[in-house]
Design a protein around this motif. Structure first.
Motif, mmCIF file in Angstrom:
data_model
loop_
_atom_site.group_PDB
_atom_site.id
_atom_site.type_symbol
_atom_site.label_atom_id
_atom_site.label_comp_id
_atom_site.label_asym_id
_atom_site.label_seq_id
_atom_site.Cartn_x
_atom_site.Cartn_y
_atom_site.Cartn_z
ATOM 1 N N LEU A 96 0.792 -1.158 -0.010
ATOM 2 C CA LEU A 96 -0.032 -0.199 0.168
ATOM 3 C C LEU A 96 0.709 1.163 -0.226
ATOM 4 O O LEU A 96 1.966 1.396 0.869
ATOM 5 C CB LEU A 96 -0.751 0.123 1.255
ATOM 6 C CG LEU A 96 -1.762 -1.266 1.597
ATOM 7 C CD1 LEU A 96 -2.933 -0.955 2.602
ATOM 8 C CD2 LEU A 96 -2.590 -1.501 0.433
ATOM 9 N N ARG B 140 -7.244 6.490 0.867
ATOM 10 C CA ARG B 140 -8.150 6.298 0.271
ATOM 11 C C ARG B 140 -9.090 5.073 0.857
ATOM 12 O O ARG B 140 -10.305 5.250 1.021
ATOM 13 C CB ARG B 140 -8.045 5.718 -1.415
ATOM 14 C CG ARG B 140 -9.224 5.184 -1.883
ATOM 15 C CD ARG B 140 -8.840 4.829 -3.495
ATOM 16 N NE ARG B 140 -8.110 3.585 -3.754
ATOM 17 C CZ ARG B 140 -8.766 2.475 -3.363
ATOM 18 N NH1 ARG B 140 -10.106 2.255 -3.267
ATOM 19 N NH2 ARG B 140 -7.871 1.208 -3.484
ATOM 20 N N ILE B 141 -8.413 4.194 1.681
ATOM 21 C CA ILE B 141 -9.205 3.196 2.239
ATOM 22 C C ILE B 141 -9.844 4.104 3.672
ATOM 23 O O ILE B 141 -11.091 3.606 3.785
ATOM 24 C CB ILE B 141 -8.250 2.006 2.850
ATOM 25 C CG1 ILE B 141 -7.418 1.331 1.857
ATOM 26 C CG2 ILE B 141 -9.124 1.114 3.839
ATOM 27 C CD1 ILE B 141 -6.119 0.706 2.285
ATOM 28 N N ALA B 142 -8.962 4.690 4.098
ATOM 29 C CA ALA B 142 -9.748 5.540 5.343
ATOM 30 C C ALA B 142 -10.760 6.273 4.995
ATOM 31 O O ALA B 142 -11.797 6.516 5.840
ATOM 32 C CB ALA B 142 -8.490 6.213 5.901
ATOM 33 N N ARG B 143 -10.684 6.812 3.968
ATOM 34 C CA ARG B 143 -11.930 7.780 3.407
ATOM 35 C C ARG B 143 -13.114 6.643 3.120
ATOM 36 O O ARG B 143 -14.478 6.923 3.333
ATOM 37 C CB ARG B 143 -11.725 8.484 2.140
ATOM 38 C CG ARG B 143 -12.746 9.038 1.414
ATOM 39 C CD ARG B 143 -12.737 10.447 2.150
ATOM 40 N NE ARG B 143 -13.585 11.399 1.653
ATOM 41 C CZ ARG B 143 -14.212 12.394 2.209
ATOM 42 N NH1 ARG B 143 -13.705 12.944 3.274
ATOM 43 N NH2 ARG B 143 -14.938 13.302 1.413
ATOM 44 N N LEU B 144 -13.035 5.580 2.633
ATOM 45 C CA LEU B 144 -13.984 4.555 2.223
ATOM 46 C C LEU B 144 -14.587 4.254 3.566
ATOM 47 O O LEU B 144 -15.910 3.702 3.847
ATOM 48 C CB LEU B 144 -13.446 3.077 1.440
ATOM 49 C CG LEU B 144 -13.029 3.304 0.002
ATOM 50 C CD1 LEU B 144 -12.575 2.348 -0.450
ATOM 51 C CD2 LEU B 144 -14.256 3.597 -0.809
ATOM 52 N N ALA B 145 -13.715 3.848 4.463
ATOM 53 C CA ALA B 145 -14.042 3.438 6.101
ATOM 54 C C ALA B 145 -14.821 4.453 6.830
ATOM 55 O O ALA B 145 -15.140 4.183 7.870
ATOM 56 C CB ALA B 145 -13.106 2.616 6.627
ATOM 57 N N ARG B 146 -14.710 5.767 6.048
ATOM 58 C CA ARG B 146 -15.260 6.910 6.949
ATOM 59 C C ARG B 146 -14.679 6.946 8.316
ATOM 60 O O ARG B 146 -15.081 7.253 9.372
ATOM 61 C CB ARG B 146 -16.728 6.909 7.352
ATOM 62 C CG ARG B 146 -17.405 7.064 5.940
ATOM 63 C CD ARG B 146 -17.648 8.322 5.041
ATOM 64 N NE ARG B 146 -18.241 8.352 3.886
ATOM 65 C CZ ARG B 146 -18.082 8.263 2.735
ATOM 66 N NH1 ARG B 146 -16.439 7.769 2.545
ATOM 67 N NH2 ARG B 146 -18.825 8.308 1.830
ATOM 68 N N ILE B 147 -12.985 7.025 8.224
ATOM 69 C CA ILE B 147 -12.633 7.023 9.331
ATOM 70 C C ILE B 147 -11.405 8.225 9.220
ATOM 71 O O ILE B 147 -10.562 8.289 8.258
ATOM 72 C CB ILE B 147 -11.594 5.979 9.906
ATOM 73 C CG1 ILE B 147 -12.448 4.711 10.259
ATOM 74 C CG2 ILE B 147 -10.778 6.298 10.943
ATOM 75 C CD1 ILE B 147 -11.999 3.766 10.701
ATOM 76 N N HIS B 148 -11.608 9.237 9.788
ATOM 77 C CA HIS B 148 -10.785 10.355 9.467
ATOM 78 C C HIS B 148 -9.230 10.040 10.128
ATOM 79 O O HIS B 148 -9.161 9.519 11.077
ATOM 80 C CB HIS B 148 -10.752 11.667 10.666
ATOM 81 C CG HIS B 148 -9.964 12.665 10.613
ATOM 82 N ND1 HIS B 148 -9.934 13.727 9.452
ATOM 83 C CD2 HIS B 148 -9.025 13.083 11.433
ATOM 84 C CE1 HIS B 148 -9.213 14.693 9.665
ATOM 85 N NE2 HIS B 148 -8.368 14.467 10.946
ATOM 86 N N VAL C 179 -27.985 18.012 4.945
ATOM 87 C CA VAL C 179 -27.322 17.392 3.698
ATOM 88 C C VAL C 179 -27.916 17.872 2.393
ATOM 89 O O VAL C 179 -27.382 17.770 1.327
ATOM 90 C CB VAL C 179 -27.592 15.980 3.731
ATOM 91 C CG1 VAL C 179 -26.720 15.278 4.774
ATOM 92 C CG2 VAL C 179 -29.047 15.797 4.243
ATOM 93 N N GLU D 99 2.047 -0.805 9.308
ATOM 94 C CA GLU D 99 1.161 -1.784 10.044
ATOM 95 C C GLU D 99 0.422 -2.564 9.011
ATOM 96 O O GLU D 99 0.399 -3.662 9.022
ATOM 97 C CB GLU D 99 0.452 -0.947 11.124
ATOM 98 C CG GLU D 99 1.298 -0.678 12.162
ATOM 99 C CD GLU D 99 0.362 0.051 13.345
ATOM 100 O OE1 GLU D 99 1.046 0.414 14.443
ATOM 101 O OE2 GLU D 99 -0.800 0.259 12.950
ATOM 102 N N LEU D 100 -0.183 -1.840 8.205
ATOM 103 C CA LEU D 100 -0.863 -2.543 7.187
ATOM 104 C C LEU D 100 -0.406 -3.336 6.328
ATOM 105 O O LEU D 100 -0.671 -4.550 5.989
ATOM 106 C CB LEU D 100 -2.152 -1.666 6.350
ATOM 107 C CG LEU D 100 -2.961 -0.588 7.368
ATOM 108 C CD1 LEU D 100 -3.661 0.248 6.491
ATOM 109 C CD2 LEU D 100 -3.740 -1.582 8.238
ATOM 110 N N GLU E 99 -0.402 10.282 10.950
ATOM 111 C CA GLU E 99 -0.618 9.015 11.272
ATOM 112 C C GLU E 99 -0.459 7.980 10.039
ATOM 113 O O GLU E 99 -0.449 6.827 10.183
ATOM 114 C CB GLU E 99 -2.033 8.665 11.563
ATOM 115 C CG GLU E 99 -2.583 9.163 12.806
ATOM 116 C CD GLU E 99 -4.097 9.107 13.146
ATOM 117 O OE1 GLU E 99 -4.566 8.309 13.684
ATOM 118 O OE2 GLU E 99 -4.990 9.894 12.687
ATOM 119 N N LEU F 42 -0.659 -7.267 5.712
ATOM 120 C CA LEU F 42 -1.089 -7.554 4.261
ATOM 121 C C LEU F 42 0.070 -8.544 3.597
ATOM 122 O O LEU F 42 -0.040 -9.473 2.963
ATOM 123 C CB LEU F 42 -1.196 -6.543 3.164
ATOM 124 C CG LEU F 42 -2.605 -5.996 3.557
ATOM 125 C CD1 LEU F 42 -2.627 -4.562 2.919
ATOM 126 C CD2 LEU F 42 -3.846 -6.608 3.205
#
Lengths: 494, 95
Positions: free
Chosen positions: B3, B10-18, B93, B30-31, B23, B35
């Protein structure tokens, strides 16, 4: 001391009116008041409701209507929703969540007359092998290495608070959940018994979900028979969980006295991992000798895909976790961090609400499910899972149960294995394959290592044959004569 | 497969985690370590194996199509972090 009784002994004492449920509950509440500030085994105490439940149990007994667990004080893993009693999953994101409903397993226990002392600590969302990821702080294992009273060891995880509470005599038994080893590994680390029953034996309804194809509830207790009694009360079909099995619940406690004569016990050669500690290898051998003495025949078997179990698990479990935990959005319940728009509200809520390990698993799960990677990771893992499942089916064509060590080590120090996630995951190397296959597996305390720390052996059975698992585990318990007790326990504060 | 920082974001965005930018490097390490360890599954040829979605190998039960639960609006709203009357409240919204 009342807190030293087994669950079966306490039930007999209550039935014979040697003491009341109120006295039994007070003894446990006093022990909790003395030791929980140090051990941190409970996140939330339920003193008032516990006293009321004990009084109700005494009244029911006086009317001749006592249930099978009437007046038995238990710890409930804080992953089971309890109506009106805060349920946190050891996460900031559910820090103030008061469930408006009761999980099926705890409802079954309440119907049997059990008293809930409080909600036991765990790794956040049951993700961990040390209880170090709890947002409510770590749990101290009540066992100490010989000659080192200051050492602080982990109780294992994820059901670390449940295991520590039962070991330290802060409850007669406890509920846990096991996704990849979260009942068996802490049972081994804390010198008590614990069983993950067959997937589908207990309803998952009302248990905070982690990985739905793996999560399964089960009991902890200080004896195999006590676990059997508890599982009998927890199990059963539930129309609210479509994966809960519609089959009768056998008399598990009766199975504990079954003879092992003529039984074939498989020893999977792939579990003889290189670098296995001498103490664990010796204990495994002793376990075999005990089973032979009890009339069983050990047979070497092969589970060829064992080495792929963990890697498969760390695709499947995070994938399911990323999907399950999508519900924590700061809108309908739980923590909310405000944002200027809805996306920012979601992102800030989830960043503030989830701890590092939970975030890591959500991100891994999101990645392996994302477009372009699904086949390479998730689908592949499901195929390897089919191979692991087939390994067990093949082995159970030849043997009635399997015997392995529960964990690759005894309890380790708080803070160890924290900087390398993969190193922490290796704790579950012996427990994960049975989870992937959905078969029942139990850890039974079998001995101490050179430092005086407990080690467990794992008995794995055929799907829905917990009775054989209980019979084998009870035989090991009898032969092992494990009577060591933790340094810190009710009535003893070193 | 490894990665890069853009994929981590992009993954963090998909998971909706700021994610704070600071970081990203640690998380990337770690990821990638996880993997990389998972790559061992590539040793296996599973082309002809049917995937196993879960261990509960049973047919799903049918039940009568009727309402068995409901009418618990207040219980559902009881844990809302922000509500107005019978509604959950979120930032605007639609302009």
């Amino acid at each position: 001391m009342l807190t030293d009784l087994t669950l079966a002994e306490a039930s007999a004492g209550l039935a014979d009116r040697r003491f009341s449920a109120a006295e039994l509950t007070e003894a446990h509440l006093a022990a909790i008041a003395a030791l929980n500030p140090r051990l941190n085994a409970y996140i939330t105490l339920a003193e008032d409701s516990a006293r009321a439940e004990a009084a109700a149990a005494d009244a029911a007994r006086a009317r001749g209507e006592a249930g099978p667990l009437a007046g038995i004080p238990l710890a409930i893993k804080d992953l089971f929703c309890t109506e009106g009693l805060r349920t946190t999953a050891a996460s900031r994101i559910l820090g103030n969540f008061i469930p408006p409903y009761e999980s099926t397993v705890t409802a079954n226990l309440r119907r049997a007359g059990a008293v809930f002392l409080g909600k036991a600590n765990l790794d956040e969302f049951a993700m961990g092998s040390s209880n170090m990821t709890s947002a409510f702080g770590p749990v101290e294992n009540p066992w100490k290495p010989r000659g080192d009273a200051a050492a602080k060891l982990v109780p294992g995880g994820s059901s670390g608070g449940s295991a520590a509470a039962v070991a330290a005599r802060l409850a007669l038994g406890a509920t846990g959940t096991d996704t990849g080893g979260s009942i068996r590994q802490p049972a081994s680390f804390c010198g008590i018994a614990g069983i993950k029953p067959t997937y589908g034996r207990c309803s998952r309804w009302g248990i905070v979900a982690f990985a739905s194809s793996l999560d399964q509830a089960g009991p902890f207790a200080r004896t195999v028979q006590d676990c059997a009694i508890l599982l009998g009360a927890m199990a059963g079909h539930d129309p609210k969980d479509s994966t809960s099995a519609d089959r009768p619940v056998p008399d598990f406690a009766a199975a504990c006295t079954r003879s092992l004569k003529g039984m074939r016990i498989g020893i999977p050669r792939e579990y003889r991992a290189p670098g296995m500690s001498g103490a664990i290898e010796a204990l495994w051998q002793r376990g075999l000798d005990w089973l032979r003495a009890a009339g069983a025949e050990p047979v070497e078997v092969s589970l060829p895909h064992t080495k792929y179990g963990l890697a498969t698990y760390y695709i499947v479990a995070p994938a399911e976790c990323s999907s399950n935990l999508a519900r924590y959005d700061g809108v309908r319940f739980g923590l909310r961090e405000e944002g200027t728009d809805l996306t920012q509200l979601y992102e800030r809520t989830r960043a503030a609400g989830f701890g590092a390990e939970v975030r890591r698993r959500i991100l891994i799960g999101t990645y392996v499910l994302s477009a372009g990677y699904y086949d390479a990771y998730y689908l592949k893992a499901q195929k390897v899972r089919a191979l692991i499942h087939r390994d067990f089916t093949d082995a159970f064509g030849k043997v009635d149960a399997l015997l392995t060590p529960t964990a690759p080590s005894a309890a380790f120090a708080q803070g160890a294995n924290m900087d390398d996630p993969v190193q922490m995951y290796l704790n579950d190397v012996f427990t994960v394959p049975a989870s992937m296959a959905g078969v029942p597996a139990m850890s039974v305390p079998a001995g101490l290592d050179a430092d005086g720390l407990p080690l467990g052996l794992q008995v794995i059975g055929r799907p829905f044959d917990e009775e054989t698992v209980f019979a084998v585990a009870a035989a090991i318990e009898r032969e092992a004569g494990f009577d060591a007790r933790p340094a810190i326990r009710a009535g003893v504060t070193p | 497969m490894s990665l890069d920082p853009a994929t981590v974001r992009r993954i963090a965005r998909l998971a909706r985690i700021h994610l704070d930018e600071a970081e990203v490097p640690r998380l990337q390490d770690e990821l990638n370590s996880i993997l990389g360890w998972i790559e061992q599954l590539n040793e296996l040829d599973v082309a002809d194996i049917a995937p196993l979605t879960g261990p509960a190998q049973m047919a799903l039960k049918m039940r009568e199509d009727r309402v068995t639960d409901g009418g618990i609006r207040d219980a559902i709203l009881a844990n809302a972090p922000d509500r107005a009357g019978e509604f959950f409240v979120v930032p605007k919204v639609v302009e």
